[in-house]
Each structure stands twice: as structure tokens, then as C-alpha cells.
Design an enzyme around this catalytic site. Structure first.
Site, PDB file in Angstrom:
ATOM      1  CG  ASP A   1      -2.019  -2.511  -0.408  1.00  0.00           C
ATOM      2  OD1 ASP A   1      -0.939  -1.983  -0.074  1.00  0.00           O
ATOM      3  OD2 ASP A   1      -3.056  -1.877  -0.617  1.00  0.00           O
TER       4      ASP A   1
ATOM      5  CG  ASP B   1       1.398   1.700   0.461  1.00  0.00           C
ATOM      6  OD1 ASP B   1       0.983   0.589   0.111  1.00  0.00           O
ATOM      7  OD2 ASP B   1       0.697   2.727   0.443  1.00  0.00           O
TER       8      ASP B   1
END
Length: 739
Positions: free
Chosen positions: A606, A413
Site C-alpha cells: 500500500d 494510492d
């Protein structure tokens, strides 16, 4: 004027030595704590590099942005001092014991060198003992009246702060040094640090106060590593900002050549009639009055602490970490340090293909002191690679926690700072991968429930809630993190999740990459130098990679496009870029400025978001253009939230990649990224239904998000050193990991 030249081996192997050199200048060059050496082969000394090795603003820079070789120096380099004192040394040229001032005064007392002028730069290093690295430049001729240098010398401090520039280039050095600064870098010092200017009758001294950076002043005992492997050039100049101030000219430049730590000297005492110097190995010698010696063994302290910018302390021992020990000057150019006082965390939504980024702080901040990282920086490896695989639209890696290690699957992440895993005992814990157990701290011999926090107080519990209402709650802990057999980090700080919601899929936790105490990049900076790259595989049956450190630098550095990572005060702890427009087919859509800030919205790459999110107005234009391009095909039911524009291609025999319109992302600096057709649409397995793989942001102040679906099969590299000064970059290359 000093004409630069390469060293002549026949002239005693000294750079820029000249039999006609003025006596006081010759005395200054041959004195000091670091001797002048051969430009090409010298070690443990300084030399004078040719000015043409530096590229400065050319005469037509303002119109064509061209640079040109710097040419001759304006002043002659005449030496370097490294000084230590119990108090900060200000205005060293005014001190009666300064060797350069003393040599000039002696010459002038004999009626010689009456028009000479000295320019000095004093880099002040804070600490228990104060240090100064002083570089001296001189001329026998008056400074030309009205010139830029003349106006700088006689101007006010506000003008000087906007103009005083340092430039550097690496001649020799390990990969991480070259990556940290590049072959050539520049910085306006007055904008980065506090500079104090001392104008004497025949000199100007610039004192650069490194203590003006809170983080720089806290970092005092970094490992010195491989000092002897580094040779760097650094030059000083006044920045030209108007046509009549161009081309730029170097005031002077110095090459610092592979210093030997064993040559270090310490100023023992400053007596009225002389100084005694103590060599590190208890070898005491006395020298001429007014002469100063320096502690060369610590010459890189200030520079390393700035470049790597981490609160690294060696109070426990004198262990030297493997990747450090470089850079004499450009330390002050690239502050990689980050302020962790304000926390920004990402949010993810596995079930709905959406990772919403939340700009609010977690319910409780970490309170972790940066000393918590020190004991976790013990890996002997400067590289590592982890396989990346897809799980339900997200991407995961497998790492080990504890002793003996337990391999766990974590979500990769780049939109979250928090690294956490589920721990026993655990309330409401969801199922993990079938072959994996939930981490049991009682079974690890290296587990600690008491990581160091501020003021030696117990760490508060953490509570992190994402915008899709998924959450993790627990306590901070420390244990061994294993990436490979040679890449092991003891006392890695992470969140031990005791109560976690059920919508994280089957991963054991999250591996966070944003700035933050528990981010993996923050805790591995010594080994990996804030360098990583990845390639998300295009299909579940493919395998991508996540690479760190030297391996990332060597395999991902040749990016087709390179984009600066920007800073946004609304999102201070995120790695952001500037997306300026999107072209779909033949239609270009421009990003519009935020109605409140007046600037273009910031964009985050992201990996925890699947479908990209755009400002509503831009998304509406993109959807309209997509509908126009796909008008010959029947509409299909909405695939899943948030994708709202889908088409049924079951009656078409054409290749989907030929049907889908082309798309290009436009970044700041005229950097364009062509997306693969598969990144434009979302296609369910074995289905002829495709949906536009973008969605609109519900709030105009939300970040623009480039999701992982648009990042697939791209080689994406992050070089994060210099984040605070805007020198960090992200790079893209196509054709990354399709096999």
C-alpha cells in the site's frame, strides 16, 4: 500415435502432410474454414507444432516438480472449424452436416477406418449470433485400454472437469500478449468454465461454454486490432496427478498463424442438401453438402474478451482500440476481469503516517455500469510515465483534468480503488499546492455531470470515509484525463469531491489503483493492458517514476523476485500477496495463521500507508529482536504514533546503515526480499534518532500492510491480467531510482 515434426517445404509447404494419410483424415485436414499452412512461414491458417515445444509434467514431477518436453501427440490434428448459428451449437460431431463426421462415416460405409476415433474441443462463444471454434484430433488405432486418456474418455464428468487442461505458448505477438499469458501457460478448463462432454460411438466432444462466465458473455464486440501479428500454439491434455499417470502426454496441439480478417466467411443458411457461404465483401459461393464454412473475421472475439476481461462495447461505432486484437486460445486461460459488485476501499492517514485499509463498503456504491469505460478508452498511446515525488511521507503524481487541462497533484494510492478530485463549488475544502487551483467543472468544455449508470438511472452521489476519519463526498463525473500529450483518455469517470475533510495534506485528490469502476487501471485497460510499475524515491529531493503499459513491461519485467497475487474472500477486490515470515538479524519470525480462517493473513502493498503494519504477535517479536540488536544505544522518546520503539544515536559516529539490523521479508514460494537498512527504521531529517518503522495491527483480522517506507527505492511491477484465475503477479527489483 501421431509423431510431430516441423514442416517440410518440399512437401507443398504443408505441416505434417503425408502421402499415406488416410483418405477421410486427408479430407478433414484439407477442408474446414482455416487451411493448413507452413509451420514457420504460413499465415492465415493452422499448423501442427512439434510437441517438444510444450513443457509438461515429467515422470518425477510429484517429487521434484520438474517438467520435460511433451514429445509425440497421442492423436493427430485434423482441422479446425469456426461456426456461426442463431442458437448455441452443442455436440457438433453428432450433426449430419458436420464435415469431419461425414468424412469418417463415408469411409466406414466402405469398410475402412472402423476403429477410428475423433476427439473435438468446441469453444462456444455467446452473443447475438452464437459462434463455435471447433478443433479436431483423430487416431486410426484404438485408444489403449486402461490409459489415462482411455479413463478420461470413458470417465464421468467430475473426473473430466478436474483433469482437462489447455496449454499455450506465444510464437509471435505484441508485448501485451506475451505479458498477458507468458511464453507458456496452462489452465484446467473444467474449473474455469462449464464444460459439457458428449460421448459418441467413435468420438468425445468437449463443449466449453464461455457463457458460463457472466463477464465473458457480456463482452461481445471487442476491437480486433492486430490479429495478423499473432501466432500462438495451444495444446490439450489430461492432467497427470499420480505417478502412474506421468509423464503427461499431449492429446494434440495446433498452431494458429496470423489470421487475416478479410478471409472471414459467414454461414448464410444450412440447407438440407448444401450450404451457401457469404464472404464478408458480398462474395457468395456454394460448396459441397455437409461442408461448413466459418467466419474467420471474428475468430478472436471470444479470446480477446476473456483475456482482457473488460465490459468493452462498440455500439457507438466500429472504432478499434490500439492494444487489442490477439489470442485465439488462451483467452480462456486468463480472466483479467474483476467483479465490482462488492466494493472494498482503502483508507489513508497522511498526518499520522498510517493508511488503514478498511474492508467495509463505501456509504454508497457507484452503480456505474462498465459501459462508462468504453468512451474513455481512446488513447493512442500504449505507454506512459509520470514522475513520482514525496510529499510529507506520501507520494504524488501530477495529471491533467478537463479541457483545457488543469494540472493537479494526486496521491498515488495502491490501497484505494477510488479516483477523486476536489471540485467547485466545494464546502470545507482544504488548501492545495500553492500553484494549483481547485478544479472548476464550468471551465471545462468536456466535463459531464452525468456518467452512464445501471439501467440508465442517474448515478447516486458517492461518500467515502477512511479509517482515520478523512473523507470525500460528492458526485460521479466524466472528463478528459491527460497523462501526457499522447496519452489522453476522454470521458474518464471519477469522483467530483464537493465536501472533503482537511487531512489530505495539499493534494487535490487520490489516484486509485485497486479494482473498481473509478480505478485508473480499470479505465485504461485497452491502452495499458493492466500493466504498471513504480519506484518510490528514497528521499524528498529524489524523483521516482510511475510507468504504464508497454514501457512498464519493457523496463520492469526482469524482476529479481516474482510473487503471485492471491485472492482472499474477505478482501475480494484487493491485490494481495502472502507474507510468510520476517528475518531480522539472525532471527526469523513466522507469520501465524488466523484463529478464525486458519490461513495466513493476507498482505497488501500500500503506497498510501507510510509505516508497515504487522499482526500484533509478529510485531511484538520483531520489536523484541530490534531492541536486542540496539541494546547498546539509549532509548529515545517515541517519534510519532504509531512508532513506539526509538533510539538516540547522537553519541555514535557509526553509519546508521551499519548500526541497523538487516531485515528480510519472506513471501510464499520461497521468495525473499532484502530490505535496505533505511527501510527498517524511520529517521527524521538531520536527526540521529531512529525508530523501528513498523507497528502492530490493533485487530487480528486486519490486513498485513507493507507501507511505502519499506517500498522506497525498489522497482515494483504489477501484471494484473489473470487476476481472477490467480495468474496476476507482482515483482520486485532492487536499486530502482536512487538518483
Amino acid at each position: 500415435m501421431h509423431r510431430t515434426s516441423t514442416a517440410d517445404p518440399a512437401a507443398d509447404d504443408k505441416c505434417s502432410s503425408n502421402a499415406a494419410t488416410i483418405d477421410w483424415i486427408s479430407e478433414s485436414i484439407n477442408g474446414g474454414s482455416l487451411l493448413q499452412v507452413d509451420l514457420h512461414t504460413g499465415t492465415n491458417g493452422w499448423a501442427s507444432p512439434p510437441g517438444d515445444l510444450f513443457s509438461l509434467r515429467s515422470k518425477n514431477y510429484l517429487t521434484k516438480k520438474q517438467k520435460s518436453p511433451a514429445g509425440d501427440y497421442l492423436l493427430q490434428p485434423i482441422g479446425m472449424d469456426w461456426l456461426r448459428s442463431s442458437t448455441k451449437l452443442d455436440n457438433v460431431l453428432s450433426r449430419p452436416d458436420n464435415r469431419v463426421s461425414h468424412a469418417l462415416r463415408k469411409a466406414q460405409s466402405q469398410g475402412r477406418s472402423l476403429k477410428s476415433f475423433v476427439f473435438a474441443v468446441n469453444l462456444q462463444v455467446p452473443g447475438k449470433d452464437h459462434h463455435s471454434a471447433v478443433f479436431y484430433f483423430a487416431t486410426e488405432d484404438p485408444i489403449t485400454s486402461g490409459s489415462l486418456l482411455y479413463r478420461f474418455i470413458n470417465g464421468d464428468d467430475a473426473f473430466r472437469n478436474q483433469r482437462f487442461k489447455i496449454v499455450n505458448r506465444i510464437v509471435k505477438g505484441p508485448w501485451i500478449v506475451k505479458k498477458a499469458v507468458g511464453n507458456y501457460s496452462a489452465c484446467i478448463l473444467g474449473k474455469a468454465l462449464t464444460c459439457n462432454y458428449h460421448r459418441g460411438h467413435n468420438y468425445l466432444e468437449i463443449d466449453v461454454d464461455i457463457a458460463s462466465s457472466k463477464i465473458a458473455s457480456a463482452v461481445l464486440h471487442l476491437a480486433l486490432g492486430y490479429v495478423t501479428s499473432v501466432t500462438i500454439d495451444m495444446g490439450f491434455l489430461v492432467e497427470g496427478q499420480a505417478e502412474d499417470e506421468l509423464p503427461e502426454r499431449l492429446i494434440g496441439a495446433v498452431r494458429v498463424c496470423q489470421m487475416e480478417m478479410s478471409s472471414a466467411f459467414v454461414v448464410d443458411a444450412a440447407a438440407a442438401r448444401g450450404l451457401c457461404l457469404a464472404k464478408i465483401m458480398n462474395d457468395y459461393i456454394c460448396i459441397h453438402e455437409f461442408s461448413l464454412c466459418t467466419e474467420m473475421g471474428h475468430v478472436l472475439l471470444s479470446f480477446l474478451q476473456i483475456v482482457y476481461g473488460r465490459f468493452t462495447y462498440m455500439a457507438d461505432s466500429l472504432r478499434f482500440s490500439a492494444s487489442f486484437g490477439y489470442l485465439l486460445c488462451f483467452c480462456i486461460l486468463f480472466f483479467s476481469f474483476n467483479s465490482y459488485k462488492s466494493r472494498v476501499h482503502g483508507a489513508r492517514e497522511l498526518a499520522n503516517h498510517h493508511h488503514v485499509v478498511n474492508k467495509n463498503k463505501p456509504a454508497s456504491s457507484t452503480g456505474l455500469h462498465d459501459q462508462s469505460r468504453v468512451r474513455s478508452l481512446s488513447s493512442t498511446s500504449t505507454s506512459s510515465e509520470l514522475p513520482l515525488q514525496e510529499r510529507s511521507g506520501n507520494f504524488v503524481v501530477k495529471v491533467g483534468f478537463g479541457t483545457p487541462k488543469l494540472d493537479l497533484t494526486l496521491m498515488f494510492d495502491t490501497g484505494s480503488y477510488m479516483t477523486w478530485i476536489k471540485c467547485l463549488p466545494c464546502d470545507n475544502c482544504y488548501d492545495q499546492e500553492q500553484e494549483e487551483s481547485i478544479f472548476d467543472p464550468s471551465k471545462s468544455s468536456t466535463f459531464s455531470n452525468d456518467p452512464p449508470c445501471k439501467n440508465s438511472q442517474p448515478c447516486p452521489p458517492y461518500s467515502i470515509t477512511y479509517n482515520d476519519n478523512s473523507s470525500s463526498n460528492g458526485n460521479y463525473a466524466q472528463d478528459t484525463l491527460t497523462l501526457s500529450s499522447t496519452t489522453v483518455f476522454p470521458d474518464f469517470v471519477f469522483g467530483c469531491g464537493r465536501k472533503n475533510s482537511a487531512n489530505f495534506g495539499k493534494v487535490a485528490g487520490v489516484l486509485g489503483f485497486e479494482p473498481g469502476d473509478t480505478s485508473i487501471m480499470s479505465q485504461t485497460v485497452d491502452s495499458f493492458g493492466q500493466e504498471f510499475c513504480y519506484c518510490l524515491p528514497p528521499q524528498e529531493t529524489s524523483t521516482g517514476y510511475l510507468r504504464f503499459g508497454q514501457l512498464a513491461y519493457e523496463t520492469c519485467q526482469s524482476s529479481e523476485i516474482s510473487i503471485p497475487i492471491i485472492k482472499d474472500s474477505n478482501w475480494p477486490a484487493k491485490y494481495l500477496v502472502r507474507l510468510v515470515g520476517i528475518t531480522i538479524g539472525e532471527k526469523r519470525l513466522e507469520m501465524s495463521a488466523n484463529s478464525v480462517s486458519g490461513s495466513l493473513p493476507s498482505t497488501i502493498l500500500d503506497t498510501g500507508t507510510i509505516i508497515s503494519r504487522l499482526p500484533e504477535q509478529v510485531y511484538a517479536g520483531l520489536r523484541s529482536a530490534f531492541q536486542e540488536s540496539m541494546s547498546q544505544y539509549p532509548l529515545a522518546n517515541q517519534s510519532s504514533d504509531p512508532m513506539d520503539t526509538c533510539y538516540d544515536l547522537s553519541r555514535s559516529k557509526d553509519d546508521i546503515n551499519k548500526i541497523v539490523p538487516s531485515m528480510k521479508l519472506h513471501f510464499d514460494g520461497s521468495q525473499d526480499l532484502n530490505l535496505d537498512p533505511s527501510a527498517v527504521v524511520w529517521k527524521d531529517n538531520d536527526s540521529r534518532k531512529v525508530c523501528l518503522a513498523f507497528a502492530g495491527n490493533g485487530n487480528s483480522n486486519d490486513l498485513t500492510i507493507i507501507g511505502n517506507h519499506q517500498q522506497r527505492n525498489l522497482k515494483i511491477s504489477y501484471s494484473l491480467l489473470g487476476f481472477e484465475l490467480g495468474s496476476a503477479k507482482v515483482g520486485f527489483s532492487t536499486g530502482g531510482c536512487g538518483n
